[in-house]
Scaffold this motif. Structure first.
Motif, PDB file in Angstrom:
ATOM      1  N   THR A  11       0.826  -1.212   0.000  1.00 42.41           N
ATOM      2  CA  THR A  11       0.000   0.000   0.000  1.00 42.41           C
ATOM      3  C   THR A  11       0.858   1.258   0.000  1.00 42.41           C
ATOM      4  N   GLU A  12       2.005   1.206   0.639  1.00 45.30           N
ATOM      5  CA  GLU A  12       2.907   2.357   0.639  1.00 45.30           C
ATOM      6  C   GLU A  12       3.404   2.651  -0.778  1.00 45.30           C
ATOM      7  N   THR A  13       3.745   1.606  -1.518  1.00 45.07           N
ATOM      8  CA  THR A  13       4.183   1.761  -2.902  1.00 45.07           C
ATOM      9  C   THR A  13       3.065   2.335  -3.760  1.00 45.07           C
ATOM     10  N   LEU A  14       1.858   1.813  -3.597  1.00 42.52           N
ATOM     11  CA  LEU A  14       0.707   2.293  -4.356  1.00 42.52           C
ATOM     12  C   LEU A  14       0.417   3.766  -4.051  1.00 42.52           C
ATOM     13  N   LEU A  15       0.475   4.136  -2.790  1.00 43.37           N
ATOM     14  CA  LEU A  15       0.215   5.520  -2.401  1.00 43.37           C
ATOM     15  C   LEU A  15       1.270   6.458  -2.986  1.00 43.37           C
ATOM     16  N   LEU A  16       2.527   6.047  -2.961  1.00 45.43           N
ATOM     17  CA  LEU A  16       3.590   6.882  -3.530  1.00 45.43           C
ATOM     18  C   LEU A  16       3.429   7.046  -5.041  1.00 45.43           C
ATOM     19  N   LYS A  17       2.998   5.996  -5.721  1.00 47.32           N
ATOM     20  CA  LYS A  17       2.742   6.106  -7.170  1.00 47.32           C
ATOM     21  C   LYS A  17       1.621   7.103  -7.439  1.00 47.32           C
ATOM     22  N   ALA A  18       0.530   7.009  -6.680  1.00 47.39           N
ATOM     23  CA  ALA A  18      -0.592   7.935  -6.855  1.00 47.39           C
ATOM     24  C   ALA A  18      -0.164   9.358  -6.508  1.00 47.39           C
ATOM     25  N   TYR A  19       0.624   9.501  -5.452  1.00 45.85           N
ATOM     26  CA  TYR A  19       1.109  10.809  -5.014  1.00 45.85           C
ATOM     27  C   TYR A  19       1.947  11.469  -6.108  1.00 45.85           C
ATOM     28  N   ASN A  20       2.855  10.706  -6.685  1.00 39.70           N
ATOM     29  CA  ASN A  20       3.722  11.244  -7.738  1.00 39.70           C
ATOM     30  C   ASN A  20       2.955  11.527  -9.027  1.00 39.70           C
ATOM     31  N   LYS A  21       2.014  10.678  -9.363  1.00 36.46           N
ATOM     32  CA  LYS A  21       1.261  10.852 -10.605  1.00 36.46           C
ATOM     33  C   LYS A  21       0.328  12.063 -10.530  1.00 36.46           C
ATOM     34  N   HIS A  22      -0.361  12.232  -9.400  1.00 34.49           N
ATOM     35  CA  HIS A  22      -1.376  13.275  -9.282  1.00 34.49           C
ATOM     36  C   HIS A  22      -0.877  14.516  -8.539  1.00 34.49           C
ATOM     37  N   GLN A  23       0.344  14.456  -8.031  1.00 37.93           N
ATOM     38  CA  GLN A  23       0.969  15.582  -7.329  1.00 37.93           C
ATOM     39  C   GLN A  23       0.072  16.147  -6.225  1.00 37.93           C
ATOM     40  N   PHE A  24      -0.334  15.264  -5.314  1.00 37.12           N
ATOM     41  CA  PHE A  24      -1.155  15.665  -4.182  1.00 37.12           C
ATOM     42  C   PHE A  24      -0.386  16.616  -3.281  1.00 37.12           C
ATOM     43  N   SER A  25      -1.111  17.448  -2.583  1.00 35.50           N
ATOM     44  CA  SER A  25      -0.500  18.256  -1.526  1.00 35.50           C
ATOM     45  C   SER A  25      -0.289  17.333  -0.322  1.00 35.50           C
ATOM     46  N   ALA A  26       0.505  17.792   0.625  1.00 28.87           N
ATOM     47  CA  ALA A  26       0.730  17.005   1.843  1.00 28.87           C
ATOM     48  C   ALA A  26      -0.589  16.805   2.594  1.00 28.87           C
ATOM     49  N   ARG A  27      -1.427  17.821   2.558  1.00 30.87           N
ATOM     50  CA  ARG A  27      -2.731  17.734   3.228  1.00 30.87           C
ATOM     51  C   ARG A  27      -3.596  16.643   2.586  1.00 30.87           C
ATOM     52  N   THR A  28      -3.640  16.605   1.269  1.00 29.62           N
ATOM     53  CA  THR A  28      -4.414  15.592   0.563  1.00 29.62           C
ATOM     54  C   THR A  28      -3.860  14.200   0.825  1.00 29.62           C
ATOM     55  N   TYR A  29      -2.537  14.071   0.826  1.00 26.67           N
ATOM     56  CA  TYR A  29      -1.861  12.801   1.116  1.00 26.67           C
ATOM     57  C   TYR A  29      -2.348  12.254   2.462  1.00 26.67           C
ATOM     58  N   HIS A  30      -2.378  13.098   3.477  1.00 23.43           N
ATOM     59  CA  HIS A  30      -2.811  12.662   4.807  1.00 23.43           C
ATOM     60  C   HIS A  30      -4.316  12.394   4.867  1.00 23.43           C
ATOM     61  N   LYS A  31      -5.097  13.143   4.116  1.00 28.18           N
ATOM     62  CA  LYS A  31      -6.539  12.882   4.076  1.00 28.18           C
ATOM     63  C   LYS A  31      -6.821  11.506   3.484  1.00 28.18           C
TER      64      LYS A  31
END
Length: 71
Positions: A11-31
């Motif tokens: 899940t950590e790998t999946l979240l990092l892929k989504a984070y990098n692809k969609h360029q979430f803010s830190a706030r969105t990442y935590h949400k």
């Protein structure tokens, strides 16, 4: 947050892929993590599983669409 919201390596790998692809803010990442933890809690899991993270990501997308339609 890391103490209560445990991600599996998958899940950590999946979240990092989504984070990098969609360029979430830190706030969105935590949400997204908080949403995923809520889904994990509802299924009585301690760790956030892949399906919980996907549900969190999808819920976040639905929230964005709802805001767009309401404007």
């Amino acid at each position: 947050m890391k103490e209560f919201c445990q991600l599996t390596p998958e899940t950590e790998t999946l979240l990092l892929k989504a984070y990098n692809k969609h360029q979430f803010s830190a706030r969105t990442y935590h949400k997204i993590i908080n949403l995923a933890q809520t889904f994990a809690d509802m299924d009585k899991f301690v760790d956030i599983q892949k399906k919980h993270l996907i549900q969190g990501l999808m819920s976040r997308d639905l929230d964005k669409e709802k805001k767009t339609y309401m404007e």
